[in-house]
Write an enzyme that holds these catalytic residues in place. Structure first.
Site, PDB file in Angstrom:
ATOM      1  N   SER A  94       0.839  -1.210   0.000  1.00  0.00           N
ATOM      2  CA  SER A  94       0.000   0.000   0.000  1.00  0.00           C
ATOM      3  C   SER A  94       0.871   1.256   0.000  1.00  0.00           C
ATOM      4  O   SER A  94       1.962   1.274   0.587  1.00  0.00           O
ATOM      5  CB  SER A  94      -0.874   0.000   1.262  1.00  0.00           C
ATOM      6  OG  SER A  94      -1.451   1.264   1.463  1.00  0.00           O
ATOM      7  N   LYS A  99      -7.750  -1.361  -9.435  1.00  0.00           N
ATOM      8  CA  LYS A  99      -8.404  -2.047  -8.304  1.00  0.00           C
ATOM      9  C   LYS A  99      -9.612  -1.251  -7.831  1.00  0.00           C
ATOM     10  O   LYS A  99      -9.495  -0.043  -7.583  1.00  0.00           O
ATOM     11  CB  LYS A  99      -7.391  -2.183  -7.152  1.00  0.00           C
ATOM     12  CG  LYS A  99      -7.957  -2.778  -5.871  1.00  0.00           C
ATOM     13  CD  LYS A  99      -6.836  -3.017  -4.865  1.00  0.00           C
ATOM     14  CE  LYS A  99      -7.316  -3.626  -3.570  1.00  0.00           C
ATOM     15  NZ  LYS A  99      -7.890  -2.646  -2.649  1.00  0.00           N
ATOM     16  N   THR A 118      -5.688   2.152  -7.179  1.00  0.00           N
ATOM     17  CA  THR A 118      -6.965   1.956  -6.484  1.00  0.00           C
ATOM     18  C   THR A 118      -7.891   3.135  -6.784  1.00  0.00           C
ATOM     19  O   THR A 118      -7.536   4.290  -6.529  1.00  0.00           O
ATOM     20  CB  THR A 118      -6.728   1.839  -4.955  1.00  0.00           C
ATOM     21  OG1 THR A 118      -5.902   0.697  -4.727  1.00  0.00           O
ATOM     22  CG2 THR A 118      -8.032   1.675  -4.195  1.00  0.00           C
ATOM     23  N   HIS A 125     -13.145  -2.862  -1.612  1.00  0.00           N
ATOM     24  CA  HIS A 125     -12.236  -2.442  -0.552  1.00  0.00           C
ATOM     25  C   HIS A 125     -12.555  -3.183   0.759  1.00  0.00           C
ATOM     26  O   HIS A 125     -12.407  -2.657   1.855  1.00  0.00           O
ATOM     27  CB  HIS A 125     -12.380  -0.929  -0.339  1.00  0.00           C
ATOM     28  CG  HIS A 125     -11.087  -0.204  -0.082  1.00  0.00           C
ATOM     29  ND1 HIS A 125     -10.472   0.572  -1.027  1.00  0.00           N
ATOM     30  CD2 HIS A 125     -10.312  -0.117   1.022  1.00  0.00           C
ATOM     31  CE1 HIS A 125      -9.380   1.107  -0.503  1.00  0.00           C
ATOM     32  NE2 HIS A 125      -9.260   0.699   0.729  1.00  0.00           N
ATOM     33  N   TYR A 131      -2.058   5.437  -4.272  1.00  0.00           N
ATOM     34  CA  TYR A 131      -3.002   6.522  -4.013  1.00  0.00           C
ATOM     35  C   TYR A 131      -2.240   7.791  -4.368  1.00  0.00           C
ATOM     36  O   TYR A 131      -1.007   7.809  -4.308  1.00  0.00           O
ATOM     37  CB  TYR A 131      -3.349   6.615  -2.522  1.00  0.00           C
ATOM     38  CG  TYR A 131      -4.294   5.584  -1.978  1.00  0.00           C
ATOM     39  CD1 TYR A 131      -5.483   5.265  -2.622  1.00  0.00           C
ATOM     40  CD2 TYR A 131      -4.021   4.957  -0.762  1.00  0.00           C
ATOM     41  CE1 TYR A 131      -6.359   4.334  -2.074  1.00  0.00           C
ATOM     42  CE2 TYR A 131      -4.891   4.034  -0.214  1.00  0.00           C
ATOM     43  CZ  TYR A 131      -6.058   3.722  -0.877  1.00  0.00           C
ATOM     44  OH  TYR A 131      -6.919   2.814  -0.333  1.00  0.00           O
TER      45      TYR A 131
HETATM   46  C1  LIG Z   1      -6.925  -2.675   7.354  1.00  0.00           C
HETATM   47  C2  LIG Z   1      -7.087  -2.542   5.867  1.00  0.00           C
HETATM   48  C3  LIG Z   1      -6.395  -1.566   5.197  1.00  0.00           C
HETATM   49  C4  LIG Z   1      -6.510  -1.450   3.800  1.00  0.00           C
HETATM   50  N1  LIG Z   1      -5.750  -0.521   3.135  1.00  0.00           N
HETATM   51  C5  LIG Z   1      -5.809  -0.472   1.789  1.00  0.00           C
HETATM   52  C6  LIG Z   1      -4.949   0.401   1.063  1.00  0.00           C
HETATM   53  O1  LIG Z   1      -4.125   1.093   1.630  1.00  0.00           O
HETATM   54  N2  LIG Z   1      -5.071   0.429  -0.297  1.00  0.00           N
HETATM   55  C7  LIG Z   1      -5.972  -0.363  -0.972  1.00  0.00           C
HETATM   56  O2  LIG Z   1      -6.043  -0.317  -2.202  1.00  0.00           O
HETATM   57  N3  LIG Z   1      -6.786  -1.208  -0.299  1.00  0.00           N
HETATM   58  C8  LIG Z   1      -6.716  -1.292   1.048  1.00  0.00           C
HETATM   59  N4  LIG Z   1      -7.517  -2.175   1.714  1.00  0.00           N
HETATM   60  C9  LIG Z   1      -8.415  -3.059   0.967  1.00  0.00           C
HETATM   61  C10 LIG Z   1      -7.709  -4.366   0.626  1.00  0.00           C
HETATM   62  O3  LIG Z   1      -6.690  -4.147  -0.313  1.00  0.00           O
HETATM   63  C11 LIG Z   1      -8.696  -5.396   0.033  1.00  0.00           C
HETATM   64  O4  LIG Z   1      -9.394  -4.824  -1.031  1.00  0.00           O
HETATM   65  C12 LIG Z   1      -9.682  -5.909   1.097  1.00  0.00           C
HETATM   66  O5  LIG Z   1      -9.053  -6.070   2.329  1.00  0.00           O
HETATM   67  C13 LIG Z   1     -10.288  -7.228   0.647  1.00  0.00           C
HETATM   68  O6  LIG Z   1     -11.207  -7.699   1.559  1.00  0.00           O
HETATM   69  P1  LIG Z   1     -10.865  -8.754   2.721  1.00  0.00           P
HETATM   70  O7  LIG Z   1     -10.170  -7.980   3.803  1.00  0.00           O
HETATM   71  O8  LIG Z   1     -12.207  -9.239   3.149  1.00  0.00           O
HETATM   72  O9  LIG Z   1      -9.967  -9.807   2.136  1.00  0.00           O
HETATM   73  C14 LIG Z   1      -7.397  -2.306   3.110  1.00  0.00           C
HETATM   74  C15 LIG Z   1      -8.093  -3.295   3.805  1.00  0.00           C
HETATM   75  C16 LIG Z   1      -7.934  -3.428   5.163  1.00  0.00           C
HETATM   76  C17 LIG Z   1      -8.685  -4.528   5.875  1.00  0.00           C
END
Ligand SMILES: Cc1cc2nc3c(=O)[nH]c(=O)nc-3n(C[C@H](O)[C@H](O)[C@H](O)COP(=O)(O)O)c2cc1C
Length: 396
Positions: free
Chosen positions: A116, A263, A165, A287, A139
């Site tokens: 990330s 994404k 994203t 997300h 981002y």
């Molecule tokens: C704590 C947390 C932080 C996240 N931070 C980002 C991020 O910085 N950038 C991003 O594109 N997605 C982020 N996501 C989304 C994840 O990349 C992903 O799409 C998502 O966790 C998928 O669902 P799942 O947690 O049920 O596997 C984050 C998800 C979580 C749980």
């Protein structure tokens, strides 16, 4: 071996939910809820999980399944089984080794780690930690100049793909974070922090590690010229100032000559647009239910996106994957591979690298067992004929 690593290695840890329980026991409520929670009423968060229950298997029995080949290729990169590690911001709050631990565990498991933008560790160190491919998630925090500088660093460090994203024009309303005082704890005055401190004191092991690690990390990959690395507290406001639009993809593609993945698509139209703009893969993602609540479960929209893309790009998906059988279902419905977010982040919160490794080991063993029970000898041979989809899913 630390106490936490021993706990995740215990034979009583049999699934991802067990790692979630261990993460909850080690992390302060504010950090656990940040990881575990979703936006508003968490309708989408729950829907992501439930969607997997609505897909049932159609096994073929009496078929020899040894050997069973779990490998696949994603954008041409070999992975030992079809799960990539999704970008998870603030990972350094979950464990001091954060992104470095996750990257190292991904490489050791033979898969890809996606870093990330909101990372507490330098992207060069994260890349160096893995023996496998590492992708960079973008981002536009800090603006175009900061993004271009990060992309140049990522290119020089050897990152092999860029994930843009597009579903975060502002941060979603994660109500648990507000109630727990995330804002105050990240950047408020000592007085404003006071009401929220007991939850930190209740987890002395985590707190000691956090303080020894220097407290709230800065973001070393978002360097705004003349200001240095961005503080974590500024992320919410900066996100809203720097939403990614289709127009940005033009200059992003110039700044990043390698493969680009989009994404956060949830409709066939946006998926087609992403491919028209040069994406070689799209990630069907909401997300993890953290942005717009009440959008559909990703597994449900996956068939629409697969049909719209029509083989012009690879289709990945994430959201709610907690078991290897979930991974198999997504592949049967047309995904090339899945991304897992919380499934490995619970492991990270429970025990750092050992916890991530354990999460991946659990998922991998699940995938192999499920394939064999299904009577299928390889990931490559999976298709729609191995599943039935609930009649209530229209258009899929
Ligand atoms: C704590 C947390 C932080 C996240 N931070 C980002 C991020 O910085 N950038 C991003 O594109 N997605 C982020 N996501 C989304 C994840 O990349 C992903 O799409 C998502 O966790 C998928 O669902 P799942 O947690 O049920 O596997 C984050 C998800 C979580 C749980």
């Amino acid at each position: 071996m630390t106490k936490a690593s021993r706990a995740v290695a215990s034979p009583r840890v049999v699934n991802i939910e067990d790692l979630r329980t261990l993460a909850r026991a080690r992390l302060p409520k504010i950090v656990f809820d940040y990881l575990d929670g979703g936006a508003e009423d968490e309708v989408t968060l729950q829907a992501n999980r439930r969607a997997f229950d609505a897909v049932t298997f159609r096994p073929r029995l009496g078929v020899p399944t040894d050997p069973c080949d779990l490998r696949t290729r994603v954008l041409g990169f070999h992975v030992s089984f079809p799960a990539l590690l999704a970008p998870v911001g603030y990972s350094r709050l979950m464990h001091a080794d954060g992104e470095i631990a996750a990257s190292r565990a991904a490489g050791a498991a033979g898969t890809i780690y996606i870093l990330s933008t909101i990372s507490g560790h330098r992207l060069e160190d994260v890349k160096a930690a893995s023996s496998g491919p590492v992708w960079y998630q973008l981002y536009l925090l800090g603006g175009r100049e900061a993004a271009e500088a990060a992309l140049e660093r990522a290119r020089l460090a050897g990152f092999s793909a860029l994930v843009v994203t597009i579903d975060a024009p502002v941060a979603g309303m994660r109500e648990r974070d507000f109630r727990n005082g995330m804002k105050e704890l990240l950047g408020g005055s000592l007085l404003s922090k006071l009401p929220f401190l007991p939850q930190l004191l209740a987890r002395p092991g985590w707190l000691t590690e956090f303080l020894l690690d220097g407290g709230v990390p800065k973001l070393p990959n978002i360097v705004v010229s003349g200001q240095g690395p961005m503080p974590l507290i500024d992320v919410g406001a900066a996100l809203a100032r720097t939403a990614v639009t289709w127009e940005d993809l033009d200059w992003i593609r110039k700044a990043w000559p390698g493969p680009m993945v989009i994404k956060g698509v949830l409709t066939g139209d946006d998926a087609r647009r992403a491919v028209d703009e040069g994406a070689v893969a799209v990630v069907v993602s909401n997300h993890g239910g953290r942005q717009l609540d009440c959008v559909p479960a990703t597994l449900r929209v996956l068939p629409e996106v697969v049909a719209a893309v029509n083989g012009r790009a690879e289709v990945l998906m994430d959201g709610g994957v907690r078991r290897g059988s979930d991974i198999i279902k997504a592949i049967c419905l047309g995904a090339r591979a899945v991304l897992v977010g919380r499934a490995y982040a619970y492991g990270l919160g429970a025990a750092g690298e050992a916890g991530v490794a354990r999460a991946l080991q659990i998922l991998r063993a699940d995938v192999e067992r499920t394939l064999k029970l299904l009577g299928c000898t390889s990931i490559a041979a999976l298709n729609r004929s191995y599943v039935d989809v609930s009649a209530s899913w229209q258009g899929s």
